[in-house]
Motif scaffolding. Sequence first.
Motif, PDB file in Angstrom:
ATOM      1  N   MET A   1       0.847  -1.204   0.000  1.00  0.00           N
ATOM      2  CA  MET A   1       0.000   0.000   0.000  1.00  0.00           C
ATOM      3  C   MET A   1       0.883   1.255   0.000  1.00  0.00           C
ATOM      4  SD  MET A   1      -3.381  -0.600   2.327  1.00  0.00           S
ATOM      5  CE  MET A   1      -2.550  -0.906   3.882  1.00  0.00           C
ATOM      6  N   THR A   2       0.472   2.250  -0.754  1.00  0.00           N
ATOM      7  CA  THR A   2       1.214   3.518  -0.798  1.00  0.00           C
ATOM      8  C   THR A   2       0.449   4.567  -0.020  1.00  0.00           C
ATOM      9  OG1 THR A   2       2.019   2.934  -2.990  1.00  0.00           O
ATOM     10  CG2 THR A   2       2.202   5.246  -2.355  1.00  0.00           C
ATOM     11  N   ALA A   4      -1.009   8.219   1.100  1.00  0.00           N
ATOM     12  CA  ALA A   4      -1.706   9.209   0.272  1.00  0.00           C
ATOM     13  C   ALA A   4      -0.843  10.419  -0.033  1.00  0.00           C
ATOM     14  CB  ALA A   4      -2.981   9.657   0.974  1.00  0.00           C
ATOM     15  N   THR A  19      -8.057  14.524 -11.332  1.00  0.00           N
ATOM     16  CA  THR A  19      -9.465  14.354 -11.709  1.00  0.00           C
ATOM     17  C   THR A  19      -9.816  15.460 -12.715  1.00  0.00           C
ATOM     18  OG1 THR A  19     -10.269  15.873 -10.016  1.00  0.00           O
ATOM     19  CG2 THR A  19     -10.012  13.556  -9.370  1.00  0.00           C
ATOM     20  N   THR A  52     -14.024  12.811  -0.055  1.00  0.00           N
ATOM     21  CA  THR A  52     -14.850  12.325  -1.149  1.00  0.00           C
ATOM     22  C   THR A  52     -16.232  12.953  -1.073  1.00  0.00           C
ATOM     23  OG1 THR A  52     -13.574  10.308  -1.195  1.00  0.00           O
ATOM     24  CG2 THR A  52     -15.710  10.234  -2.266  1.00  0.00           C
ATOM     25  N   HIS A 171     -11.748  15.700   8.121  1.00  0.00           N
ATOM     26  CA  HIS A 171     -10.911  15.016   7.124  1.00  0.00           C
ATOM     27  C   HIS A 171      -9.471  15.529   7.186  1.00  0.00           C
ATOM     28  CE1 HIS A 171      -9.177  13.663   3.379  1.00  0.00           C
ATOM     29  NE2 HIS A 171      -8.943  14.921   3.057  1.00  0.00           N
ATOM     30  N   VAL A 174      -7.609  14.362  10.362  1.00  0.00           N
ATOM     31  CA  VAL A 174      -7.223  12.943  10.345  1.00  0.00           C
ATOM     32  C   VAL A 174      -6.123  12.700   9.309  1.00  0.00           C
ATOM     33  CG1 VAL A 174      -8.040  10.597   9.859  1.00  0.00           C
ATOM     34  CG2 VAL A 174      -9.493  12.192  11.155  1.00  0.00           C
ATOM     35  N   MET A 175      -6.358  13.218   8.119  1.00  0.00           N
ATOM     36  CA  MET A 175      -5.445  12.967   6.990  1.00  0.00           C
ATOM     37  C   MET A 175      -4.022  13.469   7.302  1.00  0.00           C
ATOM     38  SD  MET A 175      -5.758  11.818   3.861  1.00  0.00           S
ATOM     39  CE  MET A 175      -5.074  11.913   2.222  1.00  0.00           C
TER      40      MET A 175
ATOM     41  N   LEU B   7     -19.986  12.100  10.436  1.00  0.00           N
ATOM     42  CA  LEU B   7     -18.657  12.582  10.830  1.00  0.00           C
ATOM     43  C   LEU B   7     -17.716  11.411  11.153  1.00  0.00           C
ATOM     44  CD1 LEU B   7     -17.700  15.473  10.887  1.00  0.00           C
ATOM     45  CD2 LEU B   7     -18.060  15.527  13.352  1.00  0.00           C
ATOM     46  N   VAL B  10     -16.549  10.019   7.883  1.00  0.00           N
ATOM     47  CA  VAL B  10     -15.470  10.840   7.306  1.00  0.00           C
ATOM     48  C   VAL B  10     -14.142  10.465   7.956  1.00  0.00           C
ATOM     49  CG1 VAL B  10     -14.526  13.195   7.138  1.00  0.00           C
ATOM     50  CG2 VAL B  10     -16.931  12.782   6.621  1.00  0.00           C
ATOM     51  N   GLU B  11     -14.157  10.337   9.274  1.00  0.00           N
ATOM     52  CA  GLU B  11     -12.942   9.997  10.021  1.00  0.00           C
ATOM     53  C   GLU B  11     -12.417   8.625   9.583  1.00  0.00           C
ATOM     54  OE1 GLU B  11     -13.508  10.267  14.232  1.00  0.00           O
ATOM     55  OE2 GLU B  11     -11.393   9.857  14.654  1.00  0.00           O
ATOM     56  N   TYR B  13     -13.025   6.980   6.774  1.00  0.00           N
ATOM     57  CA  TYR B  13     -12.575   6.971   5.378  1.00  0.00           C
ATOM     58  C   TYR B  13     -11.232   7.693   5.231  1.00  0.00           C
ATOM     59  CZ  TYR B  13     -13.102   6.735   0.309  1.00  0.00           C
ATOM     60  OH  TYR B  13     -12.924   6.447  -1.029  1.00  0.00           O
ATOM     61  N   SER B  14     -11.086   8.793   5.950  1.00  0.00           N
ATOM     62  CA  SER B  14      -9.832   9.563   5.862  1.00  0.00           C
ATOM     63  C   SER B  14      -8.655   8.755   6.410  1.00  0.00           C
ATOM     64  CB  SER B  14      -9.950  10.886   6.619  1.00  0.00           C
ATOM     65  OG  SER B  14     -10.985  11.651   6.066  1.00  0.00           O
ATOM     66  N   ILE B  17      -7.869   6.170   3.561  1.00  0.00           N
ATOM     67  CA  ILE B  17      -7.263   6.736   2.348  1.00  0.00           C
ATOM     68  C   ILE B  17      -5.848   7.243   2.636  1.00  0.00           C
ATOM     69  CG2 ILE B  17      -8.031   9.162   2.430  1.00  0.00           C
ATOM     70  CD1 ILE B  17      -8.945   8.888  -0.479  1.00  0.00           C
ATOM     71  N   LYS B  18      -5.635   7.694   3.857  1.00  0.00           N
ATOM     72  CA  LYS B  18      -4.311   8.186   4.257  1.00  0.00           C
ATOM     73  C   LYS B  18      -3.233   7.103   4.086  1.00  0.00           C
ATOM     74  CE  LYS B  18      -2.057   9.953   8.402  1.00  0.00           C
ATOM     75  NZ  LYS B  18      -2.251  10.326   9.809  1.00  0.00           N
ATOM     76  N   GLU B  19      -3.607   5.876   4.381  1.00  0.00           N
ATOM     77  CA  GLU B  19      -2.647   4.768   4.320  1.00  0.00           C
ATOM     78  C   GLU B  19      -2.677   4.020   2.999  1.00  0.00           C
ATOM     79  OE1 GLU B  19      -0.414   4.400   6.622  1.00  0.00           O
ATOM     80  OE2 GLU B  19      -1.320   5.957   7.878  1.00  0.00           O
ATOM     81  N   ASP B  20      -3.738   4.226   2.209  1.00  0.00           N
ATOM     82  CA  ASP B  20      -3.899   3.437   0.984  1.00  0.00           C
ATOM     83  C   ASP B  20      -4.417   4.324  -0.149  1.00  0.00           C
ATOM     84  OD1 ASP B  20      -4.452   1.658  -0.996  1.00  0.00           O
ATOM     85  OD2 ASP B  20      -6.015   0.567   0.097  1.00  0.00           O
ATOM     86  N   ASN B  21      -3.500   4.762  -0.977  1.00  0.00           N
ATOM     87  CA  ASN B  21      -3.880   5.745  -2.003  1.00  0.00           C
ATOM     88  C   ASN B  21      -4.722   5.139  -3.134  1.00  0.00           C
ATOM     89  OD1 ASN B  21      -1.874   4.368  -3.385  1.00  0.00           O
ATOM     90  ND2 ASN B  21      -1.094   6.210  -4.386  1.00  0.00           N
ATOM     91  N   PHE B  24      -8.164   6.621  -3.746  1.00  0.00           N
ATOM     92  CA  PHE B  24      -8.383   7.843  -4.539  1.00  0.00           C
ATOM     93  C   PHE B  24      -9.159   7.541  -5.820  1.00  0.00           C
ATOM     94  CE2 PHE B  24      -4.573   9.922  -2.385  1.00  0.00           C
ATOM     95  CZ  PHE B  24      -5.314  10.942  -1.804  1.00  0.00           C
ATOM     96  N   GLN B  26     -11.788   5.701  -6.162  1.00  0.00           N
ATOM     97  CA  GLN B  26     -13.229   5.864  -5.881  1.00  0.00           C
ATOM     98  C   GLN B  26     -13.602   7.338  -5.852  1.00  0.00           C
ATOM     99  OE1 GLN B  26     -14.243   3.902  -2.216  1.00  0.00           O
ATOM    100  NE2 GLN B  26     -13.453   1.928  -2.898  1.00  0.00           N
ATOM    101  N   GLN B  27     -12.718   8.126  -5.235  1.00  0.00           N
ATOM    102  CA  GLN B  27     -12.972   9.564  -5.137  1.00  0.00           C
ATOM    103  C   GLN B  27     -13.056  10.180  -6.527  1.00  0.00           C
ATOM    104  OE1 GLN B  27      -9.883  12.246  -4.631  1.00  0.00           O
ATOM    105  NE2 GLN B  27     -10.962  13.642  -3.254  1.00  0.00           N
ATOM    106  N   LYS B  28     -12.132   9.773  -7.392  1.00  0.00           N
ATOM    107  CA  LYS B  28     -12.099  10.299  -8.770  1.00  0.00           C
ATOM    108  C   LYS B  28     -13.393   9.936  -9.507  1.00  0.00           C
ATOM    109  CE  LYS B  28      -9.175   9.635 -12.935  1.00  0.00           C
ATOM    110  NZ  LYS B  28      -9.102  10.928 -13.544  1.00  0.00           N
ATOM    111  N   LEU B  30     -16.363   9.340  -8.242  1.00  0.00           N
ATOM    112  CA  LEU B  30     -17.503  10.109  -7.720  1.00  0.00           C
ATOM    113  C   LEU B  30     -17.497  11.543  -8.236  1.00  0.00           C
ATOM    114  CD1 LEU B  30     -19.294  10.061  -4.463  1.00  0.00           C
ATOM    115  CD2 LEU B  30     -18.225  12.234  -5.009  1.00  0.00           C
TER     116      LEU B  30
END
Lengths: 197, 65
Positions: A1-2, A4, A19, A52, A171, A174-175, B7, B10-11, B13-14, B17-21, B24, B26-28, B30
């Motif tokens: 895994m990479t 973000a 995008t 998202t 977000h 956390v991020m 909320l 969001v926490e 999912y964030s 996504i932080k650990e697994d790009n 992104f 899915q985000q693209k 949407l």
Amino acid sequence: MTKAYILDNNILIINRDLTQLDIFVRDFLKVLKKYSTYLLVSGYVSICTGRTRATEDIDLLVPLLDKTTFVTLFRELEKNLFWCYQTNNPEEAYKYLLKKINIRFARINEIFPNIEFIPVTKEKRLQFFELNHPQEIQIKGFHFKISPLEFEILYKEIVLGSEKDKADAKHLRVMFSDILKSEKFKEYEQLIRSEHQ
Amino acid sequence: MKNLTSLEFVEFYSEKIKEDNTLFKQQKMLIESQMKSSSSFFLNKLGKKNFKENARKYLREMGLI
């Protein structure tokens, strides 16, 4: 895994593909950068870093330009297939900016997304501060400037405060928990609260 | 299984996504799906011929300008 993102020489590098929304912003900035500095703020900061959700407008702070520069910019934006919601006449559009009214640009034959072009002068202290303290960010060769993350989080939590804003702030917290700085939170919170008692 | 509030989602999912790009992607999907729908909707509604004029009329009616 990479992961973000990485922080390299204080540039935030997001590991993802562009995008169509990024391409819209990139194409607008490509023209704007010839004439002015700028700062992307609010929802797009959260979205470009992985939140998202949908958005209709991209908030863009731009220092109040002189009339000649703005008219040239306006005409070049039109040549690059952007249109202004308010008017086809750049001199008329400039009058909005002088009155501190935001104007909006979209791609020809489209309404959304749009760039909300926000004129900034020294009197708008918080926006002026942000504009002069950019965070640089890069996504696949697209290099641009956003508001400082700590500032963006606090502004959304303290000033804006809608559910959407709280979620955007969550977000970002956390991020970027690994790189957010407590001293910046302290500094920015004082500044924001001094303007929004 | 506990239902997450928006909320909390969001926490959650964030953090992912932080650990697994790869998330992104899915985000693209949407974001681009929303843009495509919006573009088709307004082009059908306002027509290509006088798009700007019709769009300004619509935006005035909506109180957006």
